[in-house]
Design a protein around this motif. Structure first.
Motif, short mmCIF file in Angstrom:
data_model
loop_
_atom_site.label_atom_id
_atom_site.label_comp_id
_atom_site.label_asym_id
_atom_site.label_seq_id
_atom_site.Cartn_x
_atom_site.Cartn_y
_atom_site.Cartn_z
N TYR A 36 0.72 -1.28 -0.01
CA TYR A 36 -0.03 -0.09 -0.12
C TYR A 36 0.95 1.05 0.00
CZ TYR A 36 -4.36 -2.84 0.59
OH TYR A 36 -5.29 -3.73 0.33
N CYS A 37 0.74 2.07 -1.09
CA CYS A 37 1.43 3.56 -1.11
C CYS A 37 0.99 4.40 -0.12
CB CYS A 37 1.04 3.89 -2.55
SG CYS A 37 1.76 5.60 -2.77
N LEU A 38 1.68 5.07 0.47
CA LEU A 38 1.45 6.05 1.54
C LEU A 38 0.57 7.28 0.91
CD1 LEU A 38 2.16 7.45 4.49
CD2 LEU A 38 3.85 8.59 3.00
N PHE A 39 0.90 7.54 -0.27
CA PHE A 39 0.00 8.79 -0.86
C PHE A 39 -1.37 8.13 -1.42
CE2 PHE A 39 4.51 10.37 -2.58
CZ PHE A 39 4.76 10.82 -1.20
N CYS A 40 -1.58 7.06 -2.09
CA CYS A 40 -2.90 6.88 -2.80
C CYS A 40 -3.54 5.70 -1.87
CB CYS A 40 -2.84 6.49 -4.12
SG CYS A 40 -1.68 5.26 -4.49
N SER B 206 -2.10 12.25 3.99
CA SER B 206 -0.86 11.88 4.02
C SER B 206 0.21 12.31 3.30
CB SER B 206 -1.13 10.10 3.47
OG SER B 206 -1.91 9.64 4.72
N LEU B 207 0.01 12.46 2.08
CA LEU B 207 0.83 13.15 1.08
C LEU B 207 1.29 14.50 1.86
CD1 LEU B 207 2.38 13.64 -1.55
CD2 LEU B 207 0.14 14.65 -2.45
N GLU B 208 0.56 15.22 2.17
CA GLU B 208 0.76 16.76 2.83
C GLU B 208 1.59 16.60 4.17
OE1 GLU B 208 -2.37 19.37 3.37
OE2 GLU B 208 -2.24 19.96 1.23
N ARG B 209 1.22 15.40 4.83
CA ARG B 209 2.08 15.27 6.17
C ARG B 209 3.63 14.87 5.81
NH1 ARG B 209 -2.88 13.02 8.28
NH2 ARG B 209 -2.07 10.86 7.58
N PHE B 210 3.72 14.06 4.64
CA PHE B 210 4.88 13.76 4.36
C PHE B 210 5.86 14.76 3.77
CE2 PHE B 210 7.87 11.99 1.11
CZ PHE B 210 8.76 11.38 2.01
N VAL B 211 5.15 15.54 2.96
CA VAL B 211 5.70 16.62 2.22
C VAL B 211 6.34 17.87 3.18
CG1 VAL B 211 5.64 18.58 0.57
CG2 VAL B 211 4.73 16.46 0.06
#
Length: 215
Positions: free
Chosen positions: A155-159, A205-210
């Motif tokens: 499972y991808c972190l982003f999608c 999740s994408l925003e938290r990572f970036v």
């Protein structure tokens, strides 16, 4: 003039809800179950937006009344003029986001359909680097990391879809750390960035990572 209001991840979410309703129509005979699924889909797609005009809300609501596959296709395609594309960006702006990488491989911007881009990403196979550009509060954030293909699905972190993954490692310097104290953050992400952009339905999740790895 058409006012755009649907971001790529919201468009993907509408498609996902539509697919679920259509699948339920084809597999479930219980009318009570069908009505519950229809109602939930209508609520879900409208709540995917922080604010909507009356006309925009009326555009979304018919998901609860569709019957045939052609109806769902027309419903989805009808949103394309309202897609809010990835903000305009130039190669010079991209270079400024990665000042320490003078020889970085630049993306072919003409190859992207920016209506369907949530985050801009491209890989440099020669150096095993992945570059990500994400728009946040009117500015662009650049993320550079090293990728290692896993040749496995997960499972991808982003999608959050199950797909072939790569392990992305990004160096990050804590704000109060010494010059030598450089940490790194690693996450599993889709090796296919285009497919990831077509599947992402939630940017949390994408925003938290970036934001956690931005320099």
């Amino acid at each position: 003039m058409t006012t755009t209001f649907i971001r790529n991840h919201q468009y993907n979410y509408i498609k996902k809800q539509s697919d679920f309703v259509l699948k339920t129509l084809r597999s479930v005979a219980d009318r009570r179950v069908l009505e519950t699924v229809r109602y939930s889909a209508e609520v879900n797609v409208t709540e995917a937006f922080s604010s909507l005009t009356v006309d925009q809300e009326q555009m979304l609501k018919p998901i609860s009344t569709l019957e045939k596959a052609e109806d769902f296709q027309q419903y989805i395609s009808g949103f394309e003029p309202y897609l809010e594309p990835f903000p305009p960006i130039t190669l010079k702006q991209i270079q400024k986001l990665f000042p320490k990488n003078k020889k970085m491989k630049l993306p072919d911007l003409a190859s992207f359909d920016f209506r369907y881009v949530t985050y801009l990403a491209w890989a440099d196979i020669a150096t095993n680097k992945l570059f990500i550009v994400y728009p946040y509060e009117g500015q662009f954030i650049g993320v550079e990391g090293r990728i290692i293909p896993t040749h496995k699905k997960g499972y991808c972190l982003f999608c959050n879809r199950q797909q072939e993954l790569a392990f992305l490692t990004v160096k990050t310097k804590p704000e109060l750390a010494s010059a030598d104290n450089i940490a790194s953050v690693g996450q599993y992400v889709c090796i296919d960035n285009h497919g990831c952009n077509q599947s992402i339905t939630d940017i949390s999740s994408l925003e938290r990572f970036v934001l956690s790895v931005q320099k």
